[in-house]
Write an enzyme that holds these catalytic residues in place. Structure first.
Site, PDB file in Angstrom:
ATOM      1  CD  GLU A 267      23.086  21.376  28.954  1.00 36.83           C
ATOM      2  OE1 GLU A 267      21.935  21.573  29.366  1.00 36.83           O
ATOM      3  OE2 GLU A 267      23.884  22.296  28.692  1.00 36.83           O
TER       4      GLU A 267
ATOM      5  CE  LYS B 235      20.225  24.240  33.828  1.00 35.21           C
ATOM      6  NZ  LYS B 235      20.279  24.496  32.356  1.00 35.21           N
TER       7      LYS B 235
ATOM      8  CB  CYS C 107      23.950  24.784  30.874  1.00 35.44           C
ATOM      9  SG  CYS C 107      23.788  25.879  29.425  1.00 35.44           S
TER      10      CYS C 107
END
Length: 521
Positions: free
Chosen positions: A275, A339, A389
């Protein structure tokens, strides 16, 4: 002798400090075996908490201190990247602590209330404490969606004990730790002539369980190697001119290609970029050109952190996703994971109409749309579960990748947001637990560290130094079996929640006891 009321506040403070020290940094993990005992004592001993209100306040106070000491990095994020003045950033941290400490207050309320009912009167309420603690952790995960640093993560380095996580998830480790703390607390609550024996049992149990950290990991035998590129790009670089973009891309592509060419490991055909704070956009022809060239030149499949773009409700309002783009070895853009679990105030503003002042927090990172499916990315017949993340802290979400056939986990992250202390190590340990729970290798590629290859046992097989641009040769294997936890999910914390409810109902039916210091009942 009646203890001073102030001692109760000191014990609650001591418990919070010990809990803070259990997690990186500073990482005194062994303190977890005694960290909750002072809080248990102060909530059950009515010499410290003569009223139920005092139980709530003591639990709340302990929770506020715990969150402030563990999540202090929120101030750094809000001030440095949210563009908020220091007093405002500090105020947000305070509000954050006051809000999430309500879970500690709820624990204090329920445990303190149970001590005042005949069914679990006085010290017998310690039977409920570990179960209730796990139930509260489950509530943290599902109500406010912030299961950061659950107690069980303090034992992620304990190989024998973490075997439990493949059946119960991290919650089983939390239960064991809270159980040992309950025994130690009982030693303090019993009369002096019985105190030594019980305390000895608790200490002996803690030593026996903690000795598991001395058990060496077996030598892994991975049969593949991936290149994890640690980009080390600055957050919010203001000068992404075309020339700077191409220069950065050329450097990263050259670094990736050289690493792929120099490796001698078998099965090395996967390059992963993390990311990234860079404006890498999947629909950008420049991005597509560079990625196609890298894939073709290195004969490798790529998983690249980038911004995915779909058509939106209007031509000038596209949907932007925080994505992981899969590119095949022939340069084709094959599939993409978007995501799903976004970071509040980082990737979107909840209740935007009510919190219009907070829109500045997402000014530089855009307002992301949510993905829809946790489907695995497929490379050469293998399925790879890729999560981004913050998603790594949700055990019930990550297991869905394994249920959907993922044979390998990939976690791409940009931990530069967190600063240098605390959070990067905390985030890493939570990701390691996902590998343990689901019996999967985990490749963790980050912008500035901690980039690592993690075995299904949670072992750090390889890791890159932080804050440098480098490539980690990351060994891994594909795993096809599923763990009990993968198949059955959070059955254990839900069982603890059910037991807690039933115990509290029995407490209601049993009636009250008269207040008093007799803790042997």
């Amino acid at each position: 002798m009646r203890p001073s009321p102030g001692i109760g506040w000191l014990l609650a403070l001591l418990s919070a400090v010990l809990q803070i020290l259990c997690f990186p940094s500073p990482g005194f993990y062994l303190l977890c075996w005694i960290a909750l005992a002072p809080l248990f004592v102060v909530l059950i001993d009515r010499r410290y908490s003569p009223t139920l209100l005092r139980c709530v306040l003591l639990g709340y106070f302990s929770g506020v201190v715990w969150y402030a000491g563990t999540c202090f990095w929120i101030f750094h994020v809000m001030h440095t990247y949210g563009n908020l003045p220091k007093p405002v950033a500090a105020g947000i941290l305070v509000l954050f602590c006051l809000y999430l400490a309500l879970y500690h207050a709820a624990f204090g309320l329920l445990l303190g209330w149970a001590t005042r009912r005949r069914f679990l009167a006085n010290a017998r309420a310690l039977l409920l404490a570990p179960v209730l603690w796990v139930a509260i952790e489950l509530a943290r995960a599902h109500i406010t969606s912030f299961p950061w640093d659950l107690l069980g993560y303090a034992q992620v380095n304990n190989l024998p004990l973490t075997r439990l996580a493949s059946f119960t998830g991290v919650y089983g480790l939390s239960f064991v730790i809270a159980l040992v703390n309950s025994v130690l607390a009982l030693g303090f609550l019993l009369p002096r002539e019985r105190r030594t024996a019980v305390a000895f049992v608790g200490v002996l149990g803690a030593i026996a369980l903690e000795s598991g950290v001395l058990v060496p990991y077996p030598t892994p035998h991975p049969d593949h190697t991936a290149e994890l590129v640690q980009e080390n790009l600055p957050i919010f670089e203001g000068n992404w001119s075309p020339s700077y973009y191409d220069l950065t891309m050329a450097q990263l592509v050259q670094l990736s290609s050289s690493a792929a060419a120099n490796t001698r490991a078998p099965g090395s055909a996967l390059i992963i970029w993390p990311e990234s704070p860079a404006p890498f956009v999947t629909s950008d022809p420049r991005f597509q050109h560079w990625m196609t060239a890298l894939a073709e030149d290195s004969h490798s499949s790529l998983i690249i952190g980038a911004l995915g773009v779909n058509a939106g409700p209007a031509p000038d309002k596209p949907l932007i996703f925080n994505s992981a783009q899969l590119i095949s070895a022939d340069g084709a853009f094959v599939s993409r994971y978007d995501k799903i679990h976004l970071v509040p105030f980082g990737e979107y503003v909840p209740f935007r109409n009510l919190l219009s002042f907070a829109q500045s927090l997402t000014h530089d990172v855009a307002e992301f749309a949510r993905g829809k499916q946790r489907d695995a990315l497929r490379i050469d017949g293998h399925a790879i579960g890729t999560f981004i993340c913050y998603e790594s802290i949700f055990p019930d979400e990550i297991l869905q990748f394994a249920r959907n056939g993922a044979e390998l986990f990939v976690n791409i992250s940009d931990d530069a947001w967190y600063g240098e202390y605390g959070a990067p190590g905390q985030h890493l340990n939570m990701a390691r637990m996902r590998a343990i729970e689901n019996n999967r290798w985990l490749l963790r590629a980050t912008n500035n560290g901690i980039t690592a290859s993690i075995s299904p046992l949670g072992q750090m097989v390889a890791a890159a130094p932080r804050n440098i641009r480098t490539v980690l040769q990351a060994p891994y294997s594909f795993e096809s079996g599923t763990s009990f936890y993968t198949r059955h999910g959070d059955w254990f914390p839900h069982l603890c929640a059910i037991i807690s409810v039933l115990a509290l109902l029995l407490c209601i039916l049993s009636g009250r006891v008269m207040p008093g210091p007799d803790l042997t009942r």
